[in-house]
Design a protein around this motif. Sequence first.
Motif, mmCIF file in Angstrom:
data_model
loop_
_atom_site.group_PDB
_atom_site.id
_atom_site.type_symbol
_atom_site.label_atom_id
_atom_site.label_comp_id
_atom_site.label_asym_id
_atom_site.label_seq_id
_atom_site.Cartn_x
_atom_site.Cartn_y
_atom_site.Cartn_z
ATOM 1 N N GLY A 11 -8.006 -11.190 -6.428
ATOM 2 C CA GLY A 11 -8.014 -10.777 -5.023
ATOM 3 C C GLY A 11 -9.093 -11.514 -4.262
ATOM 4 O O GLY A 11 -10.226 -11.669 -4.728
ATOM 5 N N PHE A 12 -8.698 -12.004 -3.075
ATOM 6 C CA PHE A 12 -9.642 -12.753 -2.245
ATOM 7 C C PHE A 12 -9.479 -12.288 -0.803
ATOM 8 O O PHE A 12 -9.264 -13.060 0.111
ATOM 9 N N GLY A 13 -9.579 -10.951 -0.639
ATOM 10 C CA GLY A 13 -9.533 -10.357 0.693
ATOM 11 C C GLY A 13 -10.953 -9.966 1.079
ATOM 12 O O GLY A 13 -11.917 -10.658 0.728
ATOM 13 N N THR A 14 -11.095 -8.813 1.764
ATOM 14 C CA THR A 14 -12.419 -8.374 2.217
ATOM 15 C C THR A 14 -13.402 -8.312 1.043
ATOM 16 O O THR A 14 -14.483 -8.912 1.086
ATOM 17 N N VAL A 15 -13.021 -7.597 0.002
ATOM 18 C CA VAL A 15 -13.947 -7.394 -1.123
ATOM 19 C C VAL A 15 -14.129 -8.683 -1.928
ATOM 20 O O VAL A 15 -15.254 -9.087 -2.241
ATOM 21 N N VAL A 45 -4.723 -14.866 -6.203
ATOM 22 C CA VAL A 45 -4.257 -14.277 -4.943
ATOM 23 C C VAL A 45 -2.741 -14.091 -5.024
ATOM 24 O O VAL A 45 -2.099 -14.536 -5.981
ATOM 25 N N LYS A 46 -2.188 -13.456 -3.999
ATOM 26 C CA LYS A 46 -0.735 -13.253 -3.973
ATOM 27 C C LYS A 46 -0.059 -14.446 -3.315
ATOM 28 O O LYS A 46 0.914 -14.979 -3.804
ATOM 29 N N ASN A 47 -0.640 -14.853 -2.187
ATOM 30 C CA ASN A 47 -0.049 -15.930 -1.413
ATOM 31 C C ASN A 47 -1.032 -17.103 -1.342
ATOM 32 O O ASN A 47 -1.955 -17.112 -0.528
ATOM 33 N N ILE A 48 -0.803 -18.078 -2.174
ATOM 34 C CA ILE A 48 -1.766 -19.171 -2.355
ATOM 35 C C ILE A 48 -1.906 -20.038 -1.098
ATOM 36 O O ILE A 48 -2.967 -20.618 -0.833
ATOM 37 N N ILE A 80 -7.972 -6.221 -5.998
ATOM 38 C CA ILE A 80 -6.645 -6.160 -5.375
ATOM 39 C C ILE A 80 -6.309 -4.692 -5.125
ATOM 40 O O ILE A 80 -7.067 -3.805 -5.501
ATOM 41 N N CYS A 81 -5.169 -4.436 -4.472
ATOM 42 C CA CYS A 81 -4.865 -3.056 -4.044
ATOM 43 C C CYS A 81 -3.739 -2.443 -4.885
ATOM 44 O O CYS A 81 -2.858 -3.163 -5.352
ATOM 45 N N GLY A 82 -3.775 -1.157 -5.050
ATOM 46 C CA GLY A 82 -2.663 -0.422 -5.668
ATOM 47 C C GLY A 82 -2.730 -0.372 -7.184
ATOM 48 O O GLY A 82 -3.421 -1.149 -7.829
ATOM 49 N N ASN A 104 -10.848 -1.080 -7.296
ATOM 50 C CA ASN A 104 -9.517 -0.551 -6.999
ATOM 51 C C ASN A 104 -9.423 0.940 -7.355
ATOM 52 O O ASN A 104 -9.110 1.317 -8.478
ATOM 53 N N LYS A 105 -9.731 1.793 -6.345
ATOM 54 C CA LYS A 105 -9.845 3.243 -6.631
ATOM 55 C C LYS A 105 -8.534 3.885 -7.014
ATOM 56 O O LYS A 105 -8.488 4.737 -7.889
ATOM 57 N N GLU A 106 -7.447 3.473 -6.341
ATOM 58 C CA GLU A 106 -6.161 4.108 -6.650
ATOM 59 C C GLU A 106 -5.789 3.848 -8.109
ATOM 60 O O GLU A 106 -5.432 4.767 -8.845
ATOM 61 N N GLU A 129 -18.321 1.209 -9.945
ATOM 62 C CA GLU A 129 -19.154 1.751 -8.858
ATOM 63 C C GLU A 129 -18.477 1.622 -7.498
ATOM 64 O O GLU A 129 -18.544 2.527 -6.659
ATOM 65 N N ALA A 130 -17.811 0.475 -7.270
ATOM 66 C CA ALA A 130 -17.246 0.202 -5.936
ATOM 67 C C ALA A 130 -16.035 1.075 -5.609
ATOM 68 O O ALA A 130 -15.574 1.082 -4.469
ATOM 69 N N THR A 131 -15.524 1.827 -6.589
ATOM 70 C CA THR A 131 -14.335 2.643 -6.304
ATOM 71 C C THR A 131 -14.672 3.872 -5.457
ATOM 72 O O THR A 131 -13.787 4.460 -4.853
HETATM 73 N N1 LIG Z 1 -12.314 -3.035 1.926
HETATM 74 C C1 LIG Z 1 -13.234 -2.200 1.498
HETATM 75 O O1 LIG Z 1 -14.212 -1.929 2.190
HETATM 76 C C2 LIG Z 1 -13.116 -1.576 0.135
HETATM 77 C C3 LIG Z 1 -14.141 -0.723 -0.319
HETATM 78 C C4 LIG Z 1 -14.076 -0.185 -1.619
HETATM 79 C C5 LIG Z 1 -12.982 -0.476 -2.399
HETATM 80 N N2 LIG Z 1 -11.973 -1.271 -1.919
HETATM 81 C C6 LIG Z 1 -10.825 -1.572 -2.801
HETATM 82 O O2 LIG Z 1 -10.905 -2.944 -3.161
HETATM 83 C C7 LIG Z 1 -9.616 -3.483 -3.304
HETATM 84 C C8 LIG Z 1 -9.475 -4.684 -2.370
HETATM 85 O O3 LIG Z 1 -9.636 -4.268 -1.029
HETATM 86 P P1 LIG Z 1 -9.667 -5.316 0.181
HETATM 87 O O4 LIG Z 1 -10.061 -4.547 1.376
HETATM 88 O O5 LIG Z 1 -10.450 -6.524 -0.208
HETATM 89 O O6 LIG Z 1 -8.112 -5.689 0.284
HETATM 90 P P2 LIG Z 1 -7.471 -6.941 1.041
HETATM 91 O O7 LIG Z 1 -8.405 -7.481 2.056
HETATM 92 O O8 LIG Z 1 -6.107 -6.516 1.443
HETATM 93 O O9 LIG Z 1 -7.332 -8.038 -0.118
HETATM 94 C C9 LIG Z 1 -6.498 -7.867 -1.226
HETATM 95 C C10 LIG Z 1 -6.438 -9.173 -2.001
HETATM 96 O O10 LIG Z 1 -5.670 -8.952 -3.180
HETATM 97 C C11 LIG Z 1 -4.685 -9.982 -3.287
HETATM 98 N N3 LIG Z 1 -3.496 -9.408 -3.927
HETATM 99 C C12 LIG Z 1 -2.786 -8.331 -3.524
HETATM 100 N N4 LIG Z 1 -1.759 -8.109 -4.381
HETATM 101 C C13 LIG Z 1 -1.832 -9.061 -5.320
HETATM 102 C C14 LIG Z 1 -1.062 -9.388 -6.463
HETATM 103 N N5 LIG Z 1 0.036 -8.696 -6.792
HETATM 104 N N6 LIG Z 1 -1.442 -10.442 -7.212
HETATM 105 C C15 LIG Z 1 -2.519 -11.171 -6.877
HETATM 106 N N7 LIG Z 1 -3.292 -10.929 -5.810
HETATM 107 C C16 LIG Z 1 -2.953 -9.886 -5.051
HETATM 108 C C17 LIG Z 1 -4.387 -10.412 -1.869
HETATM 109 O O11 LIG Z 1 -3.859 -11.719 -1.896
HETATM 110 P P3 LIG Z 1 -3.430 -12.490 -0.544
HETATM 111 O O12 LIG Z 1 -4.732 -12.725 0.177
HETATM 112 O O13 LIG Z 1 -2.801 -13.736 -1.000
HETATM 113 O O14 LIG Z 1 -2.513 -11.562 0.198
HETATM 114 C C18 LIG Z 1 -5.780 -10.315 -1.232
HETATM 115 O O15 LIG Z 1 -6.493 -11.510 -1.427
HETATM 116 C C19 LIG Z 1 -8.638 -2.346 -3.008
HETATM 117 O O16 LIG Z 1 -8.228 -1.748 -4.209
HETATM 118 C C20 LIG Z 1 -9.479 -1.389 -2.175
HETATM 119 O O17 LIG Z 1 -9.027 -0.054 -2.313
HETATM 120 C C21 LIG Z 1 -12.029 -1.825 -0.674
#
Ligand SMILES: NC(=O)c1ccc[n+]([C@@H]2O[C@H](COP(=O)([O-])OP(=O)(O)OC[C@H]3O[C@@H](n4cnc5c(N)ncnc54)[C@H](OP(=O)(O)O)[C@@H]3O)[C@@H](O)[C@H]2O)c1
Length: 409
Positions: A11-15, A45-48, A80-82, A104-106, A129-131
């Motif tokens: 995963g390469f989103g916010t976290v 990542v999901k979408n390279i 990543i999520c879910g 990934n808390k869920e 810890e981050a969950t």
């Molecule tokens: N955001 C927060 O403040 C926060 C705080 C605590 C915990 N969390 C947890 O941390 C996790 C990530 O959160 P986030 O906010 O960073 O989410 P996000 O910004 O939506 O990023 C999710 C990343 O996961 C990648 N991804 C999703 N499904 C995938 C799959 N099937 N295979 C490979 N890569 C996949 C996505 O790829 P693409 O970029 O290519 O779509 C994206 O880079 C979640 O479980 C969330 O509950 C988040």
Amino acid sequence: MMSSINIALLGFGTVGKGVFETIETHQERIQYYLGKPVKIVAVLVKNITKHHLSDSEVLLTDNFEDVMQIPNLDIVIDAICGKEPGFTYIKRSIEKGCHVVTANKEMFAFHGQELLSLAAKQHVSVGFEATVAGGIPIIQTLRSLLKVNRITKVEGIINGTSNYILTNMREQDLPFEQVLADAQNKGYAEANPTNDIEGFDALYKALVLSQVVFGEHPEEENIIRKGISQITQEQIENAANLGLKFKHVVKLEKQENHIQCKVQPVLLSNAHPFYSIEGVQNAVSINADIVGNITLTGPGAGKLPTASAVIEDLLHLFEKHDSVRLHDERQLEDQGEEVGQRLIFNQRLDHLCIVDSLEEVEQLQEGVFYIKGREADLTRFEQENDGVAIYPIEGNFQLLNKQQYANIG
Ligand SMILES: NC(=O)c1ccc[n+]([C@@H]2O[C@H](COP(=O)([O-])OP(=O)(O)OC[C@H]3O[C@@H](n4cnc5c(N)ncnc54)[C@H](OP(=O)(O)O)[C@@H]3O)[C@@H](O)[C@H]2O)c1
């Protein structure tokens, strides 16, 4: 050449981006503690096509099998999520002999115990810890306390989105839908906000906390989950006239022979430690038999606070965690004997099914009632008036006499 600790980042989103950047900016400090450089060798990542990495030595892939092929991989970080594919990926990583850290808390709420057992067999560690509550080091704090203290209760405001909405509805006197739309524009709420506003996200975190504190989840029949979407501007104003604030609070409590988990809106007086927790802030309060009450507050989400939790976990991975909990022999009081208070909105007295044993039933103004009684009687009252807006009041609330209330109302 000095060997390195090799990490794959899922995963390469916010976290994920926060973790990547923090490893770069804090490399020297991390290396000081771990004795070796820490290197991200792959990012999944999901979408390279959406992504670009400036370091061409880091493998960017959308295929998890590429990650599993990496030799000398030490740690896999799950951002990543879910539930899926996170669970499968983390399970495979542990089986490969990697330590793991997850945000990934869920996924962890449902599969945490299985992953921890598997990791123990494979002699690797799992950091999570981050969950719960983003940047607040709640899991480490609980682990330190649990060695000798007995924890009886944990409460928390652990969903920043709900707290942001309730704070802004009250401060700006706006309806729920308008504040939710504003939270979505500011990026505090997802396009699909159900998980946050209906209490699912807070429940996932409560399940993780329950596992850490009590070694198990509450039974389904002992879980109450309610969200904030039914709270109206009028209810908020009525509560404010009594000096009360709505907060979405998680409460985990060990009772006689079960764990009670309540995730619901409650009304807090200014004596409660969560009264001043506003906006996206989180807070967790722990009751333990030796130390008493500890309340931790801080940022519950966001790029750097969450990255902070992941990075601190990285340093703890190589320590041995004692997952054995001593059996708690102490007899717990019957919580049903405790006296509690509730506020009821939008009702007529003749529409309510009154439980005779309640100590006090007061109409404060048209449609607004205050009731007081033993928790067991209040629970019966709630069951018999299913669907009515009834909220617990907490924090040593004293009802003014009705004359005073009429003056503020
Ligand atoms: N955001 C927060 O403040 C926060 C705080 C605590 C915990 N969390 C947890 O941390 C996790 C990530 O959160 P986030 O906010 O960073 O989410 P996000 O910004 O939506 O990023 C999710 C990343 O996961 C990648 N991804 C999703 N499904 C995938 C799959 N099937 N295979 C490979 N890569 C996949 C996505 O790829 P693409 O970029 O290519 O779509 C994206 O880079 C979640 O479980 C969330 O509950 C988040």
